[in-house]
Design an enzyme around this catalytic site. Structure first.
Site, PDB file in Angstrom:
ATOM      1  N   HIS A 298      46.591 111.640  50.041  1.00 47.61           N
ATOM      2  CA  HIS A 298      46.688 111.519  51.495  1.00 47.61           C
ATOM      3  C   HIS A 298      47.881 112.247  52.100  1.00 47.61           C
ATOM      4  CE1 HIS A 298      45.382 108.770  55.069  1.00 47.61           C
ATOM      5  NE2 HIS A 298      44.885 110.007  55.123  1.00 47.61           N
TER       6      HIS A 298
ATOM      7  N   ASP B 115      48.268 100.080  48.900  1.00 53.69           N
ATOM      8  CA  ASP B 115      47.817 100.577  50.199  1.00 53.69           C
ATOM      9  C   ASP B 115      47.504  99.388  51.109  1.00 53.69           C
ATOM     10  OD1 ASP B 115      46.937 102.151  52.243  1.00 53.69           O
ATOM     11  OD2 ASP B 115      45.356 103.142  51.112  1.00 53.69           O
ATOM     12  N   ASP B 116      48.322  99.177  52.134  1.00 57.33           N
ATOM     13  CA  ASP B 116      48.136  98.094  53.110  1.00 57.33           C
ATOM     14  C   ASP B 116      48.424  96.705  52.532  1.00 57.33           C
ATOM     15  OD1 ASP B 116      47.349 100.088  54.817  1.00 57.33           O
ATOM     16  OD2 ASP B 116      45.374  99.271  55.264  1.00 57.33           O
TER      17      ASP B 116
ATOM     18  N   CYS C 135      50.164 105.020  56.364  1.00 57.99           N
ATOM     19  CA  CYS C 135      50.005 105.575  55.031  1.00 57.99           C
ATOM     20  C   CYS C 135      50.601 106.954  54.761  1.00 57.99           C
ATOM     21  CB  CYS C 135      48.534 105.574  54.657  1.00 57.99           C
ATOM     22  SG  CYS C 135      47.452 106.110  55.999  1.00 57.99           S
TER      23      CYS C 135
ATOM     24  N   ASP D 185      52.777 100.907  50.915  1.00 62.63           N
ATOM     25  CA  ASP D 185      53.045 101.984  51.867  1.00 62.63           C
ATOM     26  C   ASP D 185      53.343 101.466  53.268  1.00 62.63           C
ATOM     27  OD1 ASP D 185      50.450 101.160  52.402  1.00 62.63           O
ATOM     28  OD2 ASP D 185      49.608 103.170  52.558  1.00 62.63           O
ATOM     29  N   ASN D 186      52.757 100.345  53.654  1.00 60.16           N
ATOM     30  CA  ASN D 186      52.989  99.791  54.988  1.00 60.16           C
ATOM     31  C   ASN D 186      52.483  98.357  55.003  1.00 60.16           C
ATOM     32  OD1 ASN D 186      50.514 102.108  55.496  1.00 60.16           O
ATOM     33  ND2 ASN D 186      49.965  99.962  55.775  1.00 60.16           N
TER      34      ASN D 186
END
Length: 478
Positions: free
Chosen positions: A131, A36-37, A76, A272-273
Site C-alpha cells: 500500500h 491493519d486497523d 494506512c 498502522d492506525n
C-alpha cells in the site's frame, strides 16, 4: 572488590533478564509485525474484556508493553511510509490512503530501513500488505524490491475478495493467483518459509510482516468464530479475526525459537492506525474495533486514531515484564534500527524519529523534539496534532476537509493543503486526560501559544516538502 562488583552486576543482569544493547555485539535481526486497523483496546493485554490474544499477551510479558505507542498517521498508507522512512509521511507526499491507479507512491529518493540495512549486509523480506503505490507491480512506480526488499510477497491494498482465499498476492513481481487459507496465516507462512530457506543464515535480516487483519473485508475461520458463541455474528467474526492474527504471531515466534533466532532478534509489534468506525462505508459491517479509553478512531488525530498497541521483545536483551508510558512513535524505528546495526542514518533528509535504544536499555529516554502528526483528511477538521511530554495540542486549518475525509488524493487537494494555515487548537494534559475530554487551551494560554506556534512551523515545513503528484514530474526515475 572489583571481582565481587563484576559478579554482582552479572547476577543482576541475569535476574533482570537483559543486558545493555550495543552495535558492537554484532548487527541484530529485526522482525516488524504491523496490523491493519487494530485498535488500542483490541488485545486482551490492553484491556479488551472478550477478545482472546494469548500469544500477544505472552509477547508482552516477555518484553515491553508500550502504553503510549504512536503511529505516524491516522490511516494506512501514510503510516506505512512513516514507519519505513522515519519521516513524516507528508514530507514524502503520502498524504492519504493510495487508491489503485493513484499517482502517489513512495519515491526512489526516499530511503527505507530495508535499503540502509541492505547496505550493511542484511537480507530483507516484505510479506503482506504494501500500500505504498497506486500502480502496484508496475515499472511505472517503485515496488518493494526497489526499496531494499530482496524478497517480497504483497498486495497493493486489501486482500481480495476477503481475508479468506485471497487471489491478489504478487511474489517478486509474479502474480501468485488464487490461494487457499486466511491472509494472516498465508503472510506468516511466507515469512517463515523465507526465514528457513535463506541461503546464508549467518546474515542478519529485516523481516517486515504486514497483516491485512482486522481491516475489512473481514473473514475468519468458522471454528474461531464459534469460540465467541455469545456475540452477534459480525462482531464475533471481528473478534475471531483478531484471534486468528494472534495465532499467526504465535507461529512466527515459534519459528524464531526453532531457528534459534530469538536471542538476536528485536521483535516489534504494532498497528498502522486506530480501529475503523462501524458503517463508515457500505461494506464496513464487521468493524467492531476498540480504541479503549481513547477519543476518536481511524481518521482522527485524537489519540484513538494514532495511539496503538505496541510491544517490543528481545529475548535475553530486554528486561521482560515491563510496561512503559514513555511516548514512542513508529517513526523511531528507522533510527533505532540504524543505531543497533551500527549505521549512521542518512544525513541528507531530516528524520522525524529518534533512536529509542536508551529505552530498550532501561535508561531514561527523553525526546528532543515533539511528536507531530498531519492528516489533511482528519475527521472534524482536526488535521494536526503535536505531543510535547505530558501535553497534546490538536489543531485545525482555515479550510474544512469534509470532502477529503477518508478519500484518496484528487487533483487540487495538494495546493489547497499547502496554502492553508492553522487557525485554532485544543490543548490536553494527555497523561491525566487520556480521553482528551478537558480542553485546557484557555487555562494555559502561554503553553498553548508556544505549542501552537511549533505546530504551525512544522505544518509549514512538512507541507512545503511534499510534492503535488498531479503537477510535478513523477519521482520514479529508477
Amino acid at each position: 572488590m572489583r571481582l565481587h562488583l563484576a559478579l554482582l552486576l552479572f547476577v543482576l543482569t541475569l535476574f533482570l533478564g537483559g543486558r545493555p544493547l550495543h552495535a558492537a555485539d554484532g548487527p541484530p535481526n529485526f522482525l516488524v509485525i504491523l496490523c491493519d486497523d487494530l485498535g488500542y483496546g483490541d488485545l486482551h493485554c490492553y484491556g479488551h474484556p472478550t477478545i482472546r490474544t494469548p500469544h500477544l499477551d505472552k509477547l508482552a510479558e516477555e518484553g515491553i508493553r508500550l502504553t503510549a505507542c504512536y503511529s505516524a498517521s491516522a490511516l494506512c498508507s501514510p503510516a506505512r511510509a512513516g514507519l519505513l522512512t522515519g519521516r513524516m509521511p507528508t514530507r514524502s507526499g503520502i498524504y492519504t490512503w493510495i487508491a489503485e491507479g493513484n499517482p502517489m507512491h513512495l519515491g526512489q529518493d526516499e530511503t527505507t530501513i530495508a535499503t540502509v540495512l541492505k547496505q550493511r549486509g542484511y537480507d530483507a523480506c516484505h510479506s503482506g500488505k504494501w500500500h505504498l503505490n497506486g500502480l502496484f507491480n508496475s515499472p511505472e512506480q517503485n515496488q518493494p524490491g526497489d526499496h531494499g526488499f530482496d524478497h517480497w510477497f504483497a498486495t497493493q491494498n486489501n486482500a481480495i475478495p476477503t481475508h479468506e482465499n485471497p487471489r491478489n498476492f504478487v511474489r517478486n513481481g509474479q502474480p501468485v493467483g488464487p490461494l487457499k487459507g486466511y491472509s494472516c496465516q498465508l503472510v506468516a507462512d511466507e515469512a517463515i518459509n523465507w526465514l528457513k530457506s535463506r541461503t546464508d543464515s549467518s546474515k542478519p535480516f529485516f523481516l517486515n510482516v504486514c497483516f491485512h487483519e482486522p481491516h475489512e473485508q473481514v473473514a475468519s475461520p468458522s471454528e474461531l468464530v464459534k469460540t465467541y458463541p455469545d456475540i452477534a455474528t459480525e462482531q464475533a467474526e471481528y473478534f475471531a479475526n483478531v484471534t486468528n492474527m494472534d495465532a499467526a504471531v504465535g507461529r512466527l515466534m515459534t519459528a524464531l525459537d526453532e531457528l534459534k533466532l530469538s536471542t538476536n532478534t528485536l521483535v516489534v509489534f504494532t498497528s498502522d492506525n486506530g480501529p475503523e468506525t462501524l458503517d463508515r462505508y457500505p461494506k464496513a459491517t464487521h468493524c467492531w474495533g476498540s480504541a479503549g479509553p481513547l477519543r476518536g478512531m481511524k481518521l482522527h488525530v485524537y489519540d484513538g486514531g494514532i495511539r496503538e498497541p505496541g510491544i517490543l521483545r528481545w529475548t535475553g536483551k530486554i528486561q521482560p515484564g515491563q510496561v512503559s508510558d514513555v511516548p514512542v512513535s513508529s517513526l523511531d524505528l528507522f533510527p533505532t534500527c540504524c543505531e543497533l546495526a551500527g549505521i549512521t542514518a542518512p544525513p541528507r533528509k531530516p528524520l522525524d524519529g529518534v533512536s529509542i535504544v536508551p529505552l530498550l536499555n532501561g535508561k531514561k529516554f527523553e525526546r528532543p523534539q515533539p511528536l507531530f502528526w498531519h492528516y489533511y483528511g482528519g475527521l472534524g477538521n482536526r488535521q494536526v496534532a503535536l505531543r510535547d511530554g505530558d501535553w497534546k495540542l490538536v489543531a485545525w486549518t482555515d479550510q474544512p476537509t469534509s470532502k477529503a475525509s477518508g478519500g484518496s488524493l484528487v487533483k487540487g487537494m495538494v495546493p489547497v493543503m499547502k496554502s492553508t494555515r492553522l487557525v485554532g487548537c485544543e490543548l490536553y494534559h494527555i497523561t491525566d486526560d487520556i480521553g482528551e475530554q478537558k480542553n485546557l487551551a484557555d487555562q494555559e494560554p502561554e503553553r498553548t501559544k508556544r505549542l501552537f506556534d511549533e505546530a504551525q512551523k512544522l505544518y509549514g515545513e512538512v507541507t512545503a516538502e511534499g510534492p503535488d503528484w498531479y503537477h510535478e514530474m513523477p519521482r520514479v526515475q529508477k
